[in-house]
Design a protein around this motif. Structure first.
Motif, short mmCIF file in Angstrom:
data_model
loop_
_atom_site.label_atom_id
_atom_site.label_comp_id
_atom_site.label_asym_id
_atom_site.label_seq_id
_atom_site.Cartn_x
_atom_site.Cartn_y
_atom_site.Cartn_z
N SER A 39 0.82 -1.21 0.00
CA SER A 39 0.00 0.00 0.00
C SER A 39 0.85 1.27 0.00
O SER A 39 0.35 2.36 -0.22
CB SER A 39 -0.94 0.01 1.21
N LYS A 40 2.17 1.13 0.24
CA LYS A 40 3.05 2.30 0.28
C LYS A 40 3.82 2.51 -1.02
O LYS A 40 4.64 3.41 -1.13
CB LYS A 40 4.02 2.17 1.45
N ILE A 41 3.57 1.67 -2.01
CA ILE A 41 4.34 1.76 -3.25
C ILE A 41 4.09 3.08 -3.97
O ILE A 41 5.03 3.72 -4.44
CB ILE A 41 4.03 0.56 -4.18
N SER A 42 2.83 3.52 -4.02
CA SER A 42 2.57 4.77 -4.74
C SER A 42 3.31 5.94 -4.10
O SER A 42 3.81 6.82 -4.80
CB SER A 42 1.07 5.04 -4.85
N LYS A 43 3.42 5.96 -2.77
CA LYS A 43 4.18 7.01 -2.10
C LYS A 43 5.66 6.89 -2.45
O LYS A 43 6.33 7.88 -2.72
CB LYS A 43 3.98 6.92 -0.58
N ALA A 44 6.17 5.66 -2.48
CA ALA A 44 7.58 5.44 -2.81
C ALA A 44 7.88 5.85 -4.26
O ALA A 44 9.01 6.21 -4.58
CB ALA A 44 7.94 3.97 -2.59
N MET A 45 6.86 5.81 -5.11
CA MET A 45 7.06 6.19 -6.52
C MET A 45 7.32 7.68 -6.69
O MET A 45 7.80 8.11 -7.73
CB MET A 45 5.82 5.80 -7.35
N GLN A 46 7.02 8.48 -5.67
CA GLN A 46 7.25 9.92 -5.76
C GLN A 46 8.73 10.24 -5.91
O GLN A 46 9.10 11.31 -6.39
CB GLN A 46 6.67 10.63 -4.53
N ASN A 47 9.60 9.32 -5.52
CA ASN A 47 11.05 9.50 -5.67
C ASN A 47 11.52 9.23 -7.09
O ASN A 47 12.71 9.27 -7.36
CB ASN A 47 11.81 8.61 -4.69
N LYS A 48 10.59 8.91 -7.99
CA LYS A 48 10.89 8.65 -9.40
C LYS A 48 12.05 7.67 -9.59
O LYS A 48 13.11 8.03 -10.08
CB LYS A 48 11.21 9.97 -10.12
N PRO A 49 11.82 6.41 -9.19
CA PRO A 49 12.89 5.42 -9.41
C PRO A 49 13.11 5.18 -10.89
O PRO A 49 12.23 5.43 -11.72
CB PRO A 49 12.33 4.16 -8.72
N ASP A 50 14.30 4.70 -11.23
CA ASP A 50 14.62 4.35 -12.62
C ASP A 50 14.11 2.96 -12.95
O ASP A 50 13.97 2.61 -14.12
CB ASP A 50 16.14 4.42 -12.84
N LEU A 51 13.84 2.16 -11.91
CA LEU A 51 13.34 0.80 -12.10
C LEU A 51 12.61 0.37 -10.83
O LEU A 51 13.00 0.76 -9.74
CB LEU A 51 14.50 -0.16 -12.37
N VAL A 52 11.55 -0.43 -11.00
CA VAL A 52 10.84 -0.99 -9.85
C VAL A 52 10.97 -2.50 -9.91
O VAL A 52 10.65 -3.13 -10.92
CB VAL A 52 9.35 -0.58 -9.84
N LEU A 53 11.47 -3.07 -8.83
CA LEU A 53 11.53 -4.52 -8.65
C LEU A 53 10.31 -4.87 -7.81
O LEU A 53 10.23 -4.49 -6.63
CB LEU A 53 12.83 -4.89 -7.93
N LEU A 54 9.33 -5.50 -8.43
CA LEU A 54 8.00 -5.61 -7.83
C LEU A 54 7.57 -7.07 -7.66
O LEU A 54 7.52 -7.83 -8.64
CB LEU A 54 7.00 -4.88 -8.73
N ASP A 55 7.27 -7.44 -6.42
CA ASP A 55 6.76 -8.78 -6.14
C ASP A 55 5.29 -8.84 -6.57
O ASP A 55 4.54 -7.88 -6.37
CB ASP A 55 6.88 -9.06 -4.64
#
Length: 121
Positions: A39-55
């Protein structure tokens, strides 16, 4: 000196996988952020990662839904998503949800590094 480190977000509810993967990626020179809570992924996306490793299977959240939301959002649609799962039979649905690549757990760190290098250089 500007920070040129590539940023990787690790989203997995398995703390051992997150910790070991984050450690390896930091040693490799990536800037790593992590969340164990889907549920916290969208907040973490605010840092604009270059890649997401997603389970795919996180507590209460389906990674494929998160991936679909990312790919539908103009702000995040171009961020590569490397989906990971212990279940091989979800590989096709991972790609169907917009994932750029898939890695089956347990994975070899070399395989992870190679996929990340392919996705973000």
């Amino acid at each position: 000196m500007p920070n040129t480190l590539k940023k990787i977000l690790i989203a997995d509810d398995d703390e051992a996988i997150v910790d070991s993967t984050a450690l390896l990626l930091e040693v490799m020179g990536y800037q790593v952020s992590q969340t164990l809570d889907g549920s916290k992924i969208s907040k973490a996306m605010q840092n604009k990662p270059d890649l997401v490793l997603l389970d795919i299977w996180m507590s209460g959240v389906d990674g494929r839904d998160i991936c679909r939301q990312m790919k539908a959002n103009p702000d995040t649609q171009n961020i590569p998503v490397l989906m990971i799962s212990a279940s091989r039979d979800v590989k096709q649905s991972a790609f169907d949800s917009g994932a750029n690549d898939f890695l089956e757990k347990p994975f070899e760190m070399d395989a992870l590094i190679n996929k990340i290098a392919t996705l973000i250089g």
